[in-house]
Design a protein around this motif. Structure first.
Motif, PDB file in Angstrom:
ATOM      1  N   LEU A 118       0.895  -1.010   0.184  1.00  0.00           N
ATOM      2  CA  LEU A 118      -0.070  -0.141   0.137  1.00  0.00           C
ATOM      3  C   LEU A 118       0.951   0.925  -0.181  1.00  0.00           C
ATOM      4  CD1 LEU A 118      -2.767   1.362   0.251  1.00  0.00           C
ATOM      5  CD2 LEU A 118      -2.468   1.153   2.758  1.00  0.00           C
ATOM      6  N   TRP A 119       0.575   2.300  -0.970  1.00  0.00           N
ATOM      7  CA  TRP A 119       1.445   3.335  -0.765  1.00  0.00           C
ATOM      8  C   TRP A 119       0.547   4.553  -0.732  1.00  0.00           C
ATOM      9  CZ3 TRP A 119       3.670   5.463  -6.168  1.00  0.00           C
ATOM     10  CH2 TRP A 119       4.445   6.579  -5.987  1.00  0.00           C
ATOM     11  N   VAL A 120       0.479   5.429   0.119  1.00  0.00           N
ATOM     12  CA  VAL A 120      -0.278   6.301   0.038  1.00  0.00           C
ATOM     13  C   VAL A 120       0.691   7.650  -0.068  1.00  0.00           C
ATOM     14  CG1 VAL A 120      -1.856   7.760   1.527  1.00  0.00           C
ATOM     15  CG2 VAL A 120      -2.149   5.340   1.622  1.00  0.00           C
ATOM     16  N   ARG A 121       0.167   8.711  -0.858  1.00  0.00           N
ATOM     17  CA  ARG A 121       1.241   9.886  -1.091  1.00  0.00           C
ATOM     18  C   ARG A 121       0.102  11.042  -1.186  1.00  0.00           C
ATOM     19  NH1 ARG A 121       3.992   9.836  -6.946  1.00  0.00           N
ATOM     20  NH2 ARG A 121       1.861   9.371  -7.733  1.00  0.00           N
ATOM     21  N   VAL A 122       0.867  12.234  -0.466  1.00  0.00           N
ATOM     22  CA  VAL A 122       0.409  13.606  -0.756  1.00  0.00           C
ATOM     23  C   VAL A 122       1.018  14.615  -1.411  1.00  0.00           C
ATOM     24  CG1 VAL A 122       1.247  14.516   1.609  1.00  0.00           C
ATOM     25  CG2 VAL A 122      -1.033  15.452   0.698  1.00  0.00           C
ATOM     26  N   VAL A 123       0.566  14.955  -2.528  1.00  0.00           N
ATOM     27  CA  VAL A 123       1.443  15.797  -3.489  1.00  0.00           C
ATOM     28  C   VAL A 123       0.957  17.358  -3.381  1.00  0.00           C
ATOM     29  CG1 VAL A 123       2.052  16.292  -5.815  1.00  0.00           C
ATOM     30  CG2 VAL A 123       1.601  14.053  -5.034  1.00  0.00           C
ATOM     31  N   CYS A 124       2.001  18.200  -3.126  1.00  0.00           N
ATOM     32  CA  CYS A 124       1.623  19.673  -3.096  1.00  0.00           C
ATOM     33  C   CYS A 124       1.975  20.147  -4.465  1.00  0.00           C
ATOM     34  CB  CYS A 124       2.473  20.448  -1.697  1.00  0.00           C
ATOM     35  SG  CYS A 124       2.050  19.639  -0.346  1.00  0.00           S
ATOM     36  N   TRP A 125       1.256  20.509  -5.238  1.00  0.00           N
ATOM     37  CA  TRP A 125       1.181  20.872  -6.559  1.00  0.00           C
ATOM     38  C   TRP A 125       0.230  22.265  -6.655  1.00  0.00           C
ATOM     39  CZ3 TRP A 125      -1.316  19.610 -11.570  1.00  0.00           C
ATOM     40  CH2 TRP A 125      -0.736  19.950 -12.853  1.00  0.00           C
ATOM     41  N   PRO A 126       0.784  23.476  -6.718  1.00  0.00           N
ATOM     42  CA  PRO A 126      -0.114  24.570  -6.810  1.00  0.00           C
ATOM     43  C   PRO A 126      -0.939  24.514  -7.719  1.00  0.00           C
ATOM     44  CG  PRO A 126       2.371  25.207  -6.507  1.00  0.00           C
ATOM     45  CD  PRO A 126       2.451  23.741  -6.890  1.00  0.00           C
ATOM     46  N   GLU A 127      -0.686  23.907  -9.052  1.00  0.00           N
ATOM     47  CA  GLU A 127      -1.852  24.080 -10.303  1.00  0.00           C
ATOM     48  C   GLU A 127      -2.991  22.835 -10.152  1.00  0.00           C
ATOM     49  OE1 GLU A 127       0.220  23.948 -14.013  1.00  0.00           O
ATOM     50  OE2 GLU A 127       2.179  24.736 -13.013  1.00  0.00           O
ATOM     51  N   ALA A 128      -2.892  22.044  -8.975  1.00  0.00           N
ATOM     52  CA  ALA A 128      -3.937  21.062  -8.607  1.00  0.00           C
ATOM     53  C   ALA A 128      -5.260  21.828  -8.477  1.00  0.00           C
ATOM     54  CB  ALA A 128      -3.823  20.000  -7.694  1.00  0.00           C
ATOM     55  N   ARG A 129      -6.407  21.466  -9.021  1.00  0.00           N
ATOM     56  CA  ARG A 129      -7.580  22.295  -8.983  1.00  0.00           C
ATOM     57  C   ARG A 129      -8.756  21.411  -9.196  1.00  0.00           C
ATOM     58  NH1 ARG A 129      -4.290  26.178 -10.486  1.00  0.00           N
ATOM     59  NH2 ARG A 129      -4.135  28.051  -9.509  1.00  0.00           N
ATOM     60  N   LYS A 130      -8.751  20.494 -10.243  1.00  0.00           N
ATOM     61  CA  LYS A 130      -9.762  19.611 -10.384  1.00  0.00           C
ATOM     62  C   LYS A 130      -9.538  18.419 -11.037  1.00  0.00           C
ATOM     63  CE  LYS A 130     -10.398  21.840 -14.985  1.00  0.00           C
ATOM     64  NZ  LYS A 130     -11.461  22.599 -15.766  1.00  0.00           N
ATOM     65  N   LEU A 131     -10.273  17.405 -10.910  1.00  0.00           N
ATOM     66  CA  LEU A 131      -9.905  16.078 -10.861  1.00  0.00           C
ATOM     67  C   LEU A 131      -9.119  15.588 -12.507  1.00  0.00           C
ATOM     68  CD1 LEU A 131      -9.980  13.300  -9.496  1.00  0.00           C
ATOM     69  CD2 LEU A 131     -12.279  12.865 -10.749  1.00  0.00           C
TER      70      LEU A 131
ATOM     71  N   THR B 206      -2.765  10.408  -3.593  1.00  0.00           N
ATOM     72  CA  THR B 206      -2.827   9.111  -4.408  1.00  0.00           C
ATOM     73  C   THR B 206      -2.794   7.654  -3.616  1.00  0.00           C
ATOM     74  OG1 THR B 206      -0.487   9.113  -4.929  1.00  0.00           O
ATOM     75  CG2 THR B 206      -1.791  10.403  -6.487  1.00  0.00           C
ATOM     76  N   VAL B 207      -3.265   6.864  -4.016  1.00  0.00           N
ATOM     77  CA  VAL B 207      -3.185   5.649  -3.183  1.00  0.00           C
ATOM     78  C   VAL B 207      -2.982   4.614  -4.321  1.00  0.00           C
ATOM     79  CG1 VAL B 207      -4.475   3.863  -1.865  1.00  0.00           C
ATOM     80  CG2 VAL B 207      -4.681   6.309  -1.573  1.00  0.00           C
ATOM     81  N   MET B 208      -1.997   3.566  -4.075  1.00  0.00           N
ATOM     82  CA  MET B 208      -1.720   2.474  -4.550  1.00  0.00           C
ATOM     83  C   MET B 208      -1.855   1.264  -4.057  1.00  0.00           C
ATOM     84  SD  MET B 208      -0.859   0.974  -7.537  1.00  0.00           S
ATOM     85  CE  MET B 208      -0.777  -0.677  -7.931  1.00  0.00           C
ATOM     86  N   ALA B 209      -2.812   0.472  -4.278  1.00  0.00           N
ATOM     87  CA  ALA B 209      -2.931  -0.665  -3.399  1.00  0.00           C
ATOM     88  C   ALA B 209      -2.883  -2.135  -4.586  1.00  0.00           C
ATOM     89  CB  ALA B 209      -4.389  -0.830  -2.996  1.00  0.00           C
ATOM     90  N   SER B 210      -2.015  -2.929  -3.674  1.00  0.00           N
ATOM     91  CA  SER B 210      -1.820  -4.051  -4.493  1.00  0.00           C
ATOM     92  C   SER B 210      -2.877  -4.782  -4.816  1.00  0.00           C
ATOM     93  CB  SER B 210      -0.685  -4.982  -4.036  1.00  0.00           C
ATOM     94  OG  SER B 210      -0.945  -5.507  -2.591  1.00  0.00           O
ATOM     95  N   GLN B 211      -3.109  -6.007  -5.583  1.00  0.00           N
ATOM     96  CA  GLN B 211      -4.111  -6.598  -5.762  1.00  0.00           C
ATOM     97  C   GLN B 211      -4.817  -7.189  -4.588  1.00  0.00           C
ATOM     98  OE1 GLN B 211      -5.442  -6.679  -9.180  1.00  0.00           O
ATOM     99  NE2 GLN B 211      -7.126  -7.374  -7.809  1.00  0.00           N
ATOM    100  N   PRO B 212      -4.397  -7.860  -3.569  1.00  0.00           N
ATOM    101  CA  PRO B 212      -5.143  -8.458  -2.455  1.00  0.00           C
ATOM    102  C   PRO B 212      -5.495  -7.182  -1.709  1.00  0.00           C
ATOM    103  CG  PRO B 212      -2.616  -9.339  -2.668  1.00  0.00           C
ATOM    104  CD  PRO B 212      -2.841  -8.379  -3.630  1.00  0.00           C
ATOM    105  N   LEU B 213      -5.307  -6.195  -1.770  1.00  0.00           N
ATOM    106  CA  LEU B 213      -5.785  -5.014  -0.854  1.00  0.00           C
ATOM    107  C   LEU B 213      -7.028  -4.380  -1.452  1.00  0.00           C
ATOM    108  CD1 LEU B 213      -2.819  -3.527   0.559  1.00  0.00           C
ATOM    109  CD2 LEU B 213      -4.091  -5.236   1.426  1.00  0.00           C
ATOM    110  N   VAL B 214      -7.055  -4.546  -3.061  1.00  0.00           N
ATOM    111  CA  VAL B 214      -8.272  -3.835  -3.913  1.00  0.00           C
ATOM    112  C   VAL B 214      -9.613  -3.923  -3.036  1.00  0.00           C
ATOM    113  CG1 VAL B 214      -9.426  -3.766  -5.999  1.00  0.00           C
ATOM    114  CG2 VAL B 214      -6.848  -3.997  -6.037  1.00  0.00           C
TER     115      VAL B 214
END
Length: 195
Positions: free
Chosen positions: A108-121, A174-182
């Motif tokens: 499981l990889w959980v990440r927070v990204v600080c990017w000033p241009e992030a506004r919408k999906l 962002t979150v990346m979950a391996s197959q057993p964790l889906v």
């Protein structure tokens, strides 16, 4: 006069302290994306040295971000920091000891990204991630009560599901979950909170 100056200094200090507690956490950086969790120098050093935690950290592994649902079965953890292109990536990886190509590998990889241009999906397709881009044909979905962009993990991400969303202006998770964790992905995403 000296007593008046001391009183004023103490009042100013109290106001600054109160403002700091309310406005932004101690680990936040005063930038266009203030309040977005960013790594300390010590965490960046740990990442560069690829220092592992045994056992892995828990819900507060990423300062400023709570991960309230962490599946069981992890034996290692590692902080991951990357600063580039005017953005800061700060995350944590939980893994077991199985080989990454093993379909039973738990990661499981959980990440927070600080990017000033992030506004919408839809803008997530343009984020200049070094790893885990939303190129190709990602899908929009609702998972864990959040509107997310999602795609299958492959290549360097490994097998499983990769998702991301704009938590607020300038902050991406962002979150990346391996197959057993889906099957637990909805609970994982629902339990993530910026503190």
């Amino acid at each position: 006069m000296k007593r008046t100056q001391q009183a004023l200094a103490l009042s100013a200090l109290s106001l600054v302290s109160a403002g700091t507690l309310i406005v932004s956490p101690a680990h936040a950086v005063a930038t266009d994306h203030a309040g977005c969790p960013t790594p300390t120098k010590a965490e960046a050093k740990r990442s560069k040295a690829a220092t592992s935690d045994q056992p892995p950290r828990g819900a507060t592994a990423i300062d400023g971000l709570l991960v309230n649902h962490i599946p069981k079965g992890f034996s290692l953890g590692q902080v991951v920091v990357d600063k580039h292109d005017g953005m800061s990536e700060y995350g944590y990886q939980w893994t077991d000891t199985r080989d990454e190509v093993d379909r039973k590998h738990r990661a499981l990889w959980v990440r927070v990204v600080c990017w000033p241009e992030a506004r919408k999906l839809s803008g997530l397709r343009d984020v200049p991630f070094h790893l885990g881009t939303f190129s190709g044909d990602p899908k929009t979905a609702k998972i864990g009560g959040r509107e997310v962009l999602t795609r299958k993990g492959d290549g360097a991400l490994g097998h499983g599901q990769y998702v991301g969303w704009v938590e607020r202006k300038g902050t991406v998770v962002t979150v990346m979950a391996s197959q057993p964790l889906v099957p637990e992905l909805s609970k994982i995403i629902k339990g993530i909170r910026l503190s």
